[in-house]
Design a protein around this motif. Structure first.
Motif, mmCIF file in Angstrom:
data_model
loop_
_atom_site.group_PDB
_atom_site.id
_atom_site.type_symbol
_atom_site.label_atom_id
_atom_site.label_comp_id
_atom_site.label_asym_id
_atom_site.label_seq_id
_atom_site.Cartn_x
_atom_site.Cartn_y
_atom_site.Cartn_z
ATOM 1 N N GLY A 9 0.815 -1.209 0.000
ATOM 2 C CA GLY A 9 0.000 0.000 0.000
ATOM 3 C C GLY A 9 0.848 1.259 0.000
ATOM 4 O O GLY A 9 1.937 1.289 -0.575
ATOM 5 N N CYS A 31 1.663 -9.150 2.055
ATOM 6 C CA CYS A 31 1.807 -8.625 0.693
ATOM 7 C C CYS A 31 2.821 -9.467 -0.094
ATOM 8 O O CYS A 31 3.843 -9.885 0.435
ATOM 9 C CB CYS A 31 2.245 -7.172 0.716
ATOM 10 N N ASN A 84 -3.893 3.225 -10.982
ATOM 11 C CA ASN A 84 -3.531 3.415 -9.582
ATOM 12 C C ASN A 84 -3.842 4.849 -9.151
ATOM 13 O O ASN A 84 -4.014 5.742 -9.985
ATOM 14 C CB ASN A 84 -2.051 3.098 -9.330
ATOM 15 N N THR A 117 -4.510 -3.136 -10.283
ATOM 16 C CA THR A 117 -5.211 -1.978 -9.739
ATOM 17 C C THR A 117 -4.780 -1.760 -8.292
ATOM 18 O O THR A 117 -4.730 -2.695 -7.501
ATOM 19 C CB THR A 117 -6.740 -2.129 -9.824
ATOM 20 N N TYR A 118 -4.416 -0.512 -8.007
ATOM 21 C CA TYR A 118 -4.107 -0.161 -6.618
ATOM 22 C C TYR A 118 -4.579 1.267 -6.357
ATOM 23 O O TYR A 118 -3.829 2.223 -6.478
ATOM 24 C CB TYR A 118 -2.638 -0.381 -6.257
ATOM 25 N N ILE A 139 -3.449 -6.680 -7.000
ATOM 26 C CA ILE A 139 -4.322 -5.746 -6.297
ATOM 27 C C ILE A 139 -3.573 -5.201 -5.093
ATOM 28 O O ILE A 139 -3.002 -5.964 -4.306
ATOM 29 C CB ILE A 139 -5.619 -6.425 -5.822
ATOM 30 N N GLY A 140 -3.576 -3.885 -4.949
ATOM 31 C CA GLY A 140 -2.910 -3.263 -3.812
ATOM 32 C C GLY A 140 -3.524 -1.928 -3.504
ATOM 33 O O GLY A 140 -4.683 -1.662 -3.823
ATOM 34 N N GLY A 141 -2.737 -1.069 -2.862
ATOM 35 C CA GLY A 141 -3.240 0.247 -2.482
ATOM 36 C C GLY A 141 -2.224 1.328 -2.797
ATOM 37 O O GLY A 141 -1.033 1.055 -2.966
ATOM 38 N N CYS A 142 -2.707 2.554 -2.877
ATOM 39 C CA CYS A 142 -1.836 3.684 -3.162
ATOM 40 C C CYS A 142 -1.940 4.671 -1.995
ATOM 41 O O CYS A 142 -2.004 4.249 -0.842
ATOM 42 C CB CYS A 142 -2.221 4.312 -4.511
ATOM 43 N N THR A 190 -3.344 4.443 1.961
ATOM 44 C CA THR A 190 -3.677 3.067 2.341
ATOM 45 C C THR A 190 -2.563 2.519 3.224
ATOM 46 O O THR A 190 -1.388 2.803 3.014
ATOM 47 C CB THR A 190 -3.873 2.164 1.115
ATOM 48 N N MET A 223 -4.217 -3.306 3.507
ATOM 49 C CA MET A 223 -3.758 -4.410 2.666
ATOM 50 C C MET A 223 -4.080 -5.758 3.293
ATOM 51 O O MET A 223 -4.258 -6.753 2.602
ATOM 52 C CB MET A 223 -2.252 -4.291 2.404
#
Length: 339
Positions: free
Chosen positions: A21, A64, A244, A271-272, A314-317, A320, A325
């Protein structure tokens, strides 16, 4: 008996990797003010690398599969100007971002293997060793004015400007030994087309291009997302593409819009999104602030749909956290248990 669609979904789900993230968010939450710094989190590559390793570990500990390097805000010119280093010194700092991520993964993996040896939980042994992704922001990072959210600089810079900025950064990351290369937060189709050409110079690293999008149908600059994606995959080199730092509420629409391209070009999707908050910066010297509410509570329920639409990573930006996560990791674990 499972339907064909259900079998395909479960097969694809098994191959989903969880990206980390917002590492810079974690650095800031730890009490280090980076929002007013032109080097942002990459300042710590020189001043406090142990904090970077600690942040990487926080995302590894929640499960992760891919750790991104702290190199988004690096460029040779920025590091030379604000980091007080030479050109060669700048390249070494970019390489250092990979070494720190790799060291973090190796230490984590050693500890994890010891845990497996002393645990009766056989599912622990299913985990694969995490990978390292070198991440690079768009040309807009040079202006330090959040222009990666609109791409308005694109008519004032040349293709050569973009190539000259990105090529040595990519080379440094590749030389340091990355598993993936992320050319991310690209807000405008024209720039994406330029970096796609550049990516062909580095055939031995798996590259993804991810766009910054302002809504569920358009890039930050305003082109149709589906058109922008087609422009970078039609030549057959880029096989992983996505978005993202957009709102998580827009991801389903964005992924839906490129389903034909996914099938026609056998794409993997990434996509994050950010937390749904919006960054506001009034001028170069202000630290800025995130406005709005976090939408992470709705992140988990959307994940099965994103997987169904072909999301392989798939993750986060921004904004996040490791806890966010963990939502993704737990969701995938629960889906796998229902097989």
């Amino acid at each position: 008996m499972l339907t064909k669609l259900a079998r395909l979904f479960r097969s694809s789900m098994a191959n989903v990797l969880v990206l980390d993230g917002g590492a810079s968010t974690e650095i800031h939450r730890g009490g280090i003010e980076i929002h007013g710094d032109p080097l942002w989190s990459s300042r710590l590559l020189k001043s406090n690398p142990d904090i970077i390793k600690g942040v990487h570990r926080s995302f590894l500990d929640v499960g992760c599969d891919i750790i991104q390097t702290i190199s988004y805000q690096t460029s040779i010119s920025l590091l030379c100007k604000y980091g007080d280093v030479s050109v060669e010194g700048a390249k070494e700092l970019i390489k250092k971002s990979v070494f720190l991520a790799r060291e973090g993964v190796e230490q984590y993996w050693e500890d994890y293997q010891k845990k497996c040896e002393t645990s009766d939980d056989t599912t622990l042994k299913d985990r694969k060793k995490p990978l390292v992704c070198g991440c690079l922001g768009p040309y807009g990072i040079n202006f330090f004015n959040a222009s990666e959210y609109n791409g308005n600089y694109i008519d004032t810079v040349s293709e050569k400007d973009i190539l000259d900025m990105q090529r040595p950064r990519i080379q440094a990351l590749v030389d340091a030994g990355i598993d993936y290369l992320a050319l991310e937060t690209i807000p405008v189709q024209k720039e994406a087309e330029i970096v796609e050409k550049l990516a062909r110079e580095f055939p031995n690293v798996k590259t993804w291009i991810s766009f910054q999008c302002r809504d569920g149908d358009h890039t930050g600059h305003g082109e149709k997302f589906s058109d922008a994606v087609l422009s970078v995959v039609k030549n057959g080199y880029i096989k992983c593409v996505g978005t993202n730092c957009c709102s998580p509420l827009d991801v389903t629409s964005l992924l839906t819009s490129i389903q034909r391209h996914r099938k026609d070009y056998s794409l993997e999707l990434v996509t994050y999104p950010n937390s749904g908050e919006t960054w506001r910066k009034s001028d170069f010297n202000s630290t800025g602030e995130f406005l709005g509410d976090s939408l992470m509570s709705g992140f988990g329920p959307a994940i099965p749909k994103w997987i169904e639409l072909g999301a392989n990573i798939i993750g986060g930006c921004c904004q996040t956290t490791p806890d966010d996560m963990r939502i993704v990791v737990d969701c995938l674990r629960q889906l796998n248990q229902r097989k």
